[in-house]
Design a protein around this motif. Sequence first.
Motif, mmCIF file in Angstrom:
data_model
loop_
_atom_site.group_PDB
_atom_site.id
_atom_site.type_symbol
_atom_site.label_atom_id
_atom_site.label_comp_id
_atom_site.label_asym_id
_atom_site.label_seq_id
_atom_site.Cartn_x
_atom_site.Cartn_y
_atom_site.Cartn_z
ATOM 1 N N VAL A 127 0.842 -1.203 0.000
ATOM 2 C CA VAL A 127 0.000 0.000 0.000
ATOM 3 C C VAL A 127 0.875 1.250 0.000
ATOM 4 C CG1 VAL A 127 -1.660 1.353 1.335
ATOM 5 C CG2 VAL A 127 -1.970 -1.114 1.095
ATOM 6 N N ARG A 128 1.889 1.260 0.856
ATOM 7 C CA ARG A 128 2.792 2.417 0.927
ATOM 8 C C ARG A 128 3.458 2.662 -0.423
ATOM 9 N NH1 ARG A 128 8.109 3.076 1.283
ATOM 10 N NH2 ARG A 128 8.483 0.853 1.485
ATOM 11 N N ASP A 130 2.469 1.654 -3.413
ATOM 12 C CA ASP A 130 1.541 2.019 -4.489
ATOM 13 C C ASP A 130 0.972 3.415 -4.315
ATOM 14 O OD1 ASP A 130 1.586 -0.354 -6.162
ATOM 15 O OD2 ASP A 130 -0.499 0.146 -6.635
ATOM 16 N N LEU A 131 0.856 3.886 -3.077
ATOM 17 C CA LEU A 131 0.461 5.278 -2.875
ATOM 18 C C LEU A 131 1.519 6.214 -3.445
ATOM 19 C CD1 LEU A 131 -0.972 5.191 0.771
ATOM 20 C CD2 LEU A 131 -2.273 5.463 -1.344
ATOM 21 N N SER A 132 2.787 5.859 -3.238
ATOM 22 C CA SER A 132 3.866 6.658 -3.793
ATOM 23 C C SER A 132 3.886 6.566 -5.314
ATOM 24 C CB SER A 132 5.208 6.173 -3.222
ATOM 25 O OG SER A 132 6.270 6.983 -3.657
ATOM 26 N N TRP A 148 -6.975 8.906 -8.068
ATOM 27 C CA TRP A 148 -7.572 9.193 -6.756
ATOM 28 C C TRP A 148 -8.374 7.993 -6.257
ATOM 29 C CZ3 TRP A 148 -5.887 12.812 -3.763
ATOM 30 C CH2 TRP A 148 -5.339 13.983 -4.292
ATOM 31 N N ARG A 151 -6.054 5.350 -4.818
ATOM 32 C CA ARG A 151 -5.616 5.676 -3.456
ATOM 33 C C ARG A 151 -6.702 5.299 -2.451
ATOM 34 N NH1 ARG A 151 -1.031 8.934 -3.877
ATOM 35 N NH2 ARG A 151 -1.017 9.148 -1.606
ATOM 36 N N LEU A 155 -6.682 2.336 0.626
ATOM 37 C CA LEU A 155 -6.834 2.726 2.031
ATOM 38 C C LEU A 155 -8.151 2.270 2.644
ATOM 39 C CD1 LEU A 155 -5.450 6.359 1.712
ATOM 40 C CD2 LEU A 155 -4.330 4.449 2.879
ATOM 41 N N THR A 177 -1.462 6.734 9.080
ATOM 42 C CA THR A 177 -1.807 6.567 7.663
ATOM 43 C C THR A 177 -2.714 7.706 7.200
ATOM 44 O OG1 THR A 177 -1.619 4.159 7.802
ATOM 45 C CG2 THR A 177 -2.909 5.046 5.987
ATOM 46 N N GLU A 181 -1.782 10.748 4.548
ATOM 47 C CA GLU A 181 -2.563 10.954 3.331
ATOM 48 C C GLU A 181 -3.112 12.382 3.269
ATOM 49 O OE1 GLU A 181 -4.186 9.314 -0.344
ATOM 50 O OE2 GLU A 181 -2.460 9.001 0.975
ATOM 51 N N TYR A 184 -0.438 14.545 1.967
ATOM 52 C CA TYR A 184 -0.322 14.431 0.511
ATOM 53 C C TYR A 184 -1.385 15.295 -0.174
ATOM 54 C CZ TYR A 184 -0.939 12.673 -4.185
ATOM 55 O OH TYR A 184 -1.097 12.598 -5.538
#
Length: 387
Positions: A127-128, A130-132, A148, A151, A155, A177, A181, A184
């Motif tokens: 998850v970390r 793929d968010l990046s 979006w 993301r 989550l 988390t 987010e 971001y």
Amino acid sequence: AILSLRTRTPPHHQRVMSDSDSSANDLSMSSSDLSSLFHDLTPIPQDDGPHPVCSIAYSAEFIEAMNYFRAVFHADECSERALKLTLVCLKLNPANYTIWHFRRRCLQRLHEKRNLISSQVFDPDDVRKDLSLAADLGGSNPKNYQIWYHRRALLEPLLTKCQPKMNDEESMAIKMTARNELDYVSAVLDEDAKNYHAWSHRQWIITNSSTIDCELWNDEKKYAHSLIVKDCRNNSAWNQRWFASHKGRAKTALSLSDFCCEAEYALEGANVDPHNESPWRYLIGLFKEQNIMLKKAEGETRLIDEYLAKMEGVKLKLAEKDNNPDGCYNLTSAYIDLLQMKGDCNSLIQAADLAHGLSTLHDQIRAKYWIKREGELRSKAAVASTA
């Protein structure tokens, strides 16, 4: 004064992928590696029919990548190499919803194979990363809805299970988390403070994680305030202020004390720029949702009269600056709304007269609207006079 206070601007989002991240997220991988990686699969070309009317001139790289993707998708192969393929395809077209969806299926199935007894849908480390990755691919197009949604989908299994009685370790992990987010999203809004997708995502994060982090609501009011200070005409920030002050409950009116606090905030915002529509609409929205409660109270028009008097004060300040207060049609519009809420004959006649002035002199671009409002107000005044 509230609007003179400045809060710290959230830091810009920085790319957090490291060299040790999985090769499945290696942005340097290209379609030239695919023939060797998928030597055992036959690519499936796009079927445009026997007589395509207007074929799209895809690049050779795009055609090869998508042909291999169709083969993998058809075989339902959720493997490490399939995950790598999705990245190649998304680099070529980050708006392809099907590929984002298939990538999540790969992440989920690979996690299930590696952790047979895990209760989590996705591996937290995946998850970390793929968010990046989504931040990297979406950097040039922050209004890409598919990114979006990716993301949010990553989550969602974590944030939607928030419970007030979670153990400290779980609670802290979710708080971190959610806060990361939000940082971001803040960075995205620093570039475009009116990005609808960013605001929608932000509200979803806060709504789902506030059960274990109750300070989020007050922090969000401060954040919205910081954006209003930068740009008092930022409608999105005013909307977020409303969302935070109501704690996401769209159909629940504020308590009388909270109402007074927010009404004063709106009035201070109007004093900064009386021609700005946002604070006046915010103020009228507060009064409209309180209207039923106020009518049940003794002296129901006291608050309305109080704010009509304060609005007269704003008019005086405009006149002192050689600005015609009658030409401030957003102020006059709010004044008309409050007079209508009072509902007595004299107030309704005064409101109708002001509407007439807007239609003929000060807001002629909306003349038809104000003519309609004037007619409605005079009809109500006639009824009130016989009551």
